[in-house]
Design a protein around this motif. Structure first.
Motif, PDB file in Angstrom:
ATOM      1  N   ARG A 109      26.902 -25.317  10.750  1.00 53.84           N
ATOM      2  CA  ARG A 109      27.347 -24.884  12.066  1.00 53.84           C
ATOM      3  C   ARG A 109      26.407 -23.780  12.547  1.00 53.84           C
ATOM      4  N   TYR A 110      26.440 -23.493  13.839  1.00 53.86           N
ATOM      5  CA  TYR A 110      25.541 -22.512  14.433  1.00 53.86           C
ATOM      6  C   TYR A 110      26.355 -21.519  15.253  1.00 53.86           C
ATOM      7  N   ALA A 111      26.107 -20.252  15.000  1.00 54.13           N
ATOM      8  CA  ALA A 111      26.867 -19.203  15.687  1.00 54.13           C
ATOM      9  C   ALA A 111      26.494 -19.174  17.166  1.00 54.13           C
ATOM     10  N   ALA A 112      27.496 -19.346  18.040  1.00 54.19           N
ATOM     11  CA  ALA A 112      27.248 -19.315  19.482  1.00 54.19           C
ATOM     12  C   ALA A 112      27.115 -17.886  19.997  1.00 54.19           C
ATOM     13  N   GLU A 113      27.573 -16.932  19.191  1.00 54.89           N
ATOM     14  CA  GLU A 113      27.480 -15.520  19.549  1.00 54.89           C
ATOM     15  C   GLU A 113      27.606 -14.703  18.264  1.00 54.89           C
ATOM     16  N   ASP A 114      27.343 -13.417  18.344  1.00 54.64           N
ATOM     17  CA  ASP A 114      27.521 -12.539  17.183  1.00 54.64           C
ATOM     18  C   ASP A 114      28.997 -12.517  16.805  1.00 54.64           C
ATOM     19  N   ILE A 115      29.285 -12.715  15.518  1.00 56.91           N
ATOM     20  CA  ILE A 115      30.674 -12.650  15.047  1.00 56.91           C
ATOM     21  C   ILE A 115      30.735 -11.862  13.742  1.00 56.91           C
ATOM     22  N   GLU A 116      31.870 -11.206  13.523  1.00 64.47           N
ATOM     23  CA  GLU A 116      32.110 -10.485  12.286  1.00 64.47           C
ATOM     24  C   GLU A 116      32.982 -11.344  11.380  1.00 64.47           C
ATOM     25  N   LEU A 117      32.561 -11.519  10.149  1.00 65.77           N
ATOM     26  CA  LEU A 117      33.321 -12.337   9.207  1.00 65.77           C
ATOM     27  C   LEU A 117      33.185 -11.756   7.805  1.00 65.77           C
ATOM     28  N   GLY A 119      33.400  -8.774   6.743  1.00 70.91           N
ATOM     29  CA  GLY A 119      32.606  -7.553   6.660  1.00 70.91           C
ATOM     30  C   GLY A 119      31.128  -7.754   6.928  1.00 70.91           C
ATOM     31  N   HIS A 120      30.744  -8.933   7.345  1.00 67.71           N
ATOM     32  CA  HIS A 120      29.341  -9.227   7.635  1.00 67.71           C
ATOM     33  C   HIS A 120      29.188  -9.683   9.086  1.00 67.71           C
ATOM     34  N   THR A 121      28.043  -9.389   9.669  1.00 66.06           N
ATOM     35  CA  THR A 121      27.754  -9.831  11.028  1.00 66.06           C
ATOM     36  C   THR A 121      26.893 -11.083  10.981  1.00 66.06           C
TER      37      THR A 121
END
Length: 219
Positions: A109-117, A119-121
């Motif tokens: 999958r590809y991140a469509a925006e910055d996300i926190e998961l 404890g990691h960005t």
């Protein structure tokens, strides 16, 4: 199978499917590919891609689940005996086998925006490798997650994906597996492995997990 062999097999299959859909467009019959080929807005390349997807997602996954699920049940004879004695348990058993085995495991999958998961960005545009099997064996979701339990309420597993990416054919796959396991248990009451479990060759070298062969016998 090395990468060169895999690529050769892929090209051979792609060539076969391209010839098949071309033939269906020229002389359509009463089948799904012919129905698709009648749509002149679809190119041969698009039809070939659809045929490949139907074969991979609509056949390979279910076929491997039936074989691997049978192997799992043969390794748990008490649970297999319960299913044979009570067909009403089969729907829940199918969900548990889907959760426990997850034959299609790794997806990108590809991140469509910055996300926190956790404890990691994860930065926008980053590639994320998702393991459905790991999610299905999350002890925070399923108690004793590494144990096969046909009495478990396994609904909510990730074997068909999640959200907008959920498998379109999941209900068909469920029907096929319920019918398959019910028929197998009914028709072959003495079914057992013909070789030690450790000798069953697993498809760990393929994108869809399963068994290369499942030698069985019955009374």
């Amino acid at each position: 199978m090395n990468l060169e062999d895999k690529m050769a097999a892929y090209m051979a299959l792609n060539t076969y499917l391209a010839e098949l859909v071309t033939g269906k467009r020229a002389e359509p019959a009463d089948d799904l590919l012919s129905d698709l080929a009648r749509d002149e807005d679809l190119s041969i390349e698009e039809l070939t891609g659809m045929a490949f997807l139907l074969l991979l997602a609509g056949h390979e996954t279910t076929a491997n689940m039936l074989a691997l699920g049978t192997f799992a049940l043969l390794e748990h004879p008490e649970q297999m005996a319960e299913l044979r004695a009570n067909a009403e348990l089969v729907p829940d058993a199918v969900e548990e086998l889907l959760r426990y085995l997850a034959v299609a495991d790794v997806f990108f999958r590809y991140a469509a925006e910055d996300i926190e998961l956790g404890g990691h960005t994860i930065r926008e545009g980053s590639t994320v490798i998702v393991s459905l099997l790991a999610g299905n064996h999350d002890s925070g979701k399923f108690e004793n997650a590494d144990t096969l339990d046909i009495h478990r309420n396994a609904r909510g597993h990730l074997s068909f994906g999640h959200g907008v990416h959920q498998c379109l054919g999941q209900q068909l796959a469920r029907i096929e597996m319920r019918a398959g396991f019910e028929g197998l248990l009914r028709r072959f009451p003495g079914l057992r492995l013909a070789v030690p479990a450790g000798e069953v060759k697993l498809r760990t070298d393929m994108n869809i997990y399963g068994v290369h062969a499942l030698p069985v016998t019955w009374a």
